[in-house]
Design a protein around this motif. Sequence first.
Motif, PDB file in Angstrom:
ATOM      1  N   PRO A 177       0.809  -1.226   0.000  1.00 50.74           N
ATOM      2  CA  PRO A 177       0.000   0.000   0.000  1.00 50.74           C
ATOM      3  C   PRO A 177       0.843   1.277   0.000  1.00 50.74           C
ATOM      4  CG  PRO A 177       0.001  -0.966   2.182  1.00 50.74           C
ATOM      5  CD  PRO A 177       0.728  -1.938   1.289  1.00 50.74           C
ATOM      6  N   MET A 194      -3.339   4.031   2.728  1.00 56.61           N
ATOM      7  CA  MET A 194      -2.322   4.055   1.684  1.00 56.61           C
ATOM      8  C   MET A 194      -1.264   5.087   2.054  1.00 56.61           C
ATOM      9  SD  MET A 194      -1.621   2.876  -1.532  1.00 56.61           S
ATOM     10  CE  MET A 194      -3.173   2.534  -2.379  1.00 56.61           C
ATOM     11  N   LEU A 234       1.771   4.539  -2.770  1.00 53.64           N
ATOM     12  CA  LEU A 234       1.475   5.177  -4.048  1.00 53.64           C
ATOM     13  C   LEU A 234       2.336   6.431  -4.160  1.00 53.64           C
ATOM     14  CD1 LEU A 234      -0.310   4.814  -6.552  1.00 53.64           C
ATOM     15  CD2 LEU A 234      -1.983   6.340  -5.482  1.00 53.64           C
ATOM     16  N   ILE A 267      -8.993   4.944  -4.462  1.00 54.31           N
ATOM     17  CA  ILE A 267      -7.876   4.063  -4.124  1.00 54.31           C
ATOM     18  C   ILE A 267      -8.160   3.368  -2.799  1.00 54.31           C
ATOM     19  CG2 ILE A 267      -6.141   5.342  -5.431  1.00 54.31           C
ATOM     20  CD1 ILE A 267      -5.297   6.680  -2.790  1.00 54.31           C
ATOM     21  N   ARG A 295      -7.687   2.426   0.805  1.00 50.10           N
ATOM     22  CA  ARG A 295      -7.069   3.026   1.983  1.00 50.10           C
ATOM     23  C   ARG A 295      -7.048   2.001   3.109  1.00 50.10           C
ATOM     24  NH1 ARG A 295      -7.387   8.781   1.075  1.00 50.10           N
ATOM     25  NH2 ARG A 295      -6.202   9.026   3.010  1.00 50.10           N
ATOM     26  N   TRP A 303       8.441  -1.737   1.686  1.00 51.08           N
ATOM     27  CA  TRP A 303       7.702  -1.078   2.765  1.00 51.08           C
ATOM     28  C   TRP A 303       8.646  -0.396   3.763  1.00 51.08           C
ATOM     29  CZ3 TRP A 303       3.198   0.848   3.695  1.00 51.08           C
ATOM     30  CH2 TRP A 303       2.792   1.116   5.007  1.00 51.08           C
ATOM     31  N   ARG A 311      -1.458   0.991  -6.867  1.00 52.93           N
ATOM     32  CA  ARG A 311      -0.633   0.848  -5.664  1.00 52.93           C
ATOM     33  C   ARG A 311       0.594   0.037  -6.059  1.00 52.93           C
ATOM     34  NH1 ARG A 311      -4.772  -3.492  -2.787  1.00 52.93           N
ATOM     35  NH2 ARG A 311      -4.948  -4.837  -4.610  1.00 52.93           N
TER      36      ARG A 311
END
Length: 521
Positions: A214, A495, A216, A491, A493, A288, A263
């Motif tokens: 997640p 995010m 963007l 999108i 969420r 991440w 994403r």
Amino acid sequence: MKKTFALVLLISQVLMFGCAPKEKTLPRVAIAGLAIESSTFSPAQSGIDAFQARRGEEIFSYYPFMSEDAPTRQRAKWFPTLRGHALPGGIVTREAYETLVNETLDRLRNNLPYDGLFFDIHGAMSVVGLDDPEGDFITRIREVVGPETMISTSMDLHGNVSKTLAHQSDLITCYRLAPHEDALESKQRALENLLDRLESGKGKPEYKAWIPVPILLPGEKTSTRIEPGKSLYAQVQPLTEQEGVIDAAIWIGYAWADEPRNRGVVMAYGDNEDAVASAAEQLANSFWNVRNDFEFVAPVATLEECLDTAIAFDGQPFIISDMGDNPTAGGAGDVTWTLTEILKRKEFQRADRPSLIYASIPGPDLVKKAVEAGVGNEVNGLAGAIVDNRYAPPIELTGIVRAIKQGDKHAETEVVVQVGSVQVIVTKKRKPYHYEKDFTDLDLNPRKTDIVVVKIGYLVPELYNMRAGWLMALTPGGVDQDLERLPYKRIIRPMFPFDKDMPDPDLSARFIPLADKDLNQ
């Protein structure tokens, strides 16, 4: 004696021809694909005329590794159908999409069956009324070619990988560099992975791990020229060299479309379940863990600050990226706000002031008048804001025609109009300016110009290597780099970076079944 000799001769012939190697049967491989980045934050729409479509054997000209005498070309019997490519732009009309897809499907039906299919796409196409065009396209291809055909998908790392696309693709990969200096290398890898599996008889890899991440972010913050993108993407190749892993990839995703699939995604696939899962999870966790470290590839500032810095700079050229209306990311390319602000500045209002090239603004009416006036004569007319007039109206330019060029494949006609010390490139149709030749063909010398303003984000290698100084301007447009001021509604969420305090997501491998199995099983 004669009978014995005849018998021996007959046996010899039987043995000789019976042991002769059989002629190799080449796999039957089709080629298809559509490629465009589409901003849903731009008012522009992309029709069928936006796509440069190659059909049949003319598709081979797009791939250097598929020239007539290339080794790859000799490895299969090829059935190229349609491969369409468009400059990034607005959302694709449903009519254009359906026309190109249906033609592709008809061409596929003509030469069934296929052992394999090379699906060459970008991955960030938006279409009116569709949330996942590439997923829809590949599903419809499957309905024609059947579940047994092995499909290898090649993508841009700024594409989006939905579960559907992952499910219907047996092999899938994307670029590992941004800017995309490895684009053709990546396409060749996707094709050779397909041919290797077909020739070896190993068939489809059993394990495909898909992990949505997640995050963007725009490409201008995730370039592999700098950290952390450089080290993140450097992890991919070593993981693909492990036993049981065929390939792995990290998709940054496309930031300027407000759709649920937009994403980051990581995938790995191969023949060993544990190795595939481990590779995917390592990349997903690495992605991440560095989310807070991504920064713009160059310093950013307001346009006013960029111009102040450029005017005071000692060296040529100082390049300013007019990012918000970047046509190579999906901007309309005709926002006049930046050019309007430049021409307001007193520093550029006389010919003996700092030299500046502005590339570029579409203005078909002004181009027509400039062609009629001819080089060396004055022209007056309006340019820009035909599509996107949200930030500034069409701009009135009065200046001297310095150059005219006809026949460009994107712009069709280009003219240079000098207004004060500013050389404005005006085009019949929008065109990005990436290469020195784009300028020198118009009798412009960017290396000897004080300031060059281009509608682009991160610089392509040729401009990057030319720069003496560089700033990226936070300008308005359909690909605004300040994502948090864009009106996202759809999108998924939470995010990052919109929800900075979100909990850590589940980044365990999700195994996607083969195309002949139910995705939801």
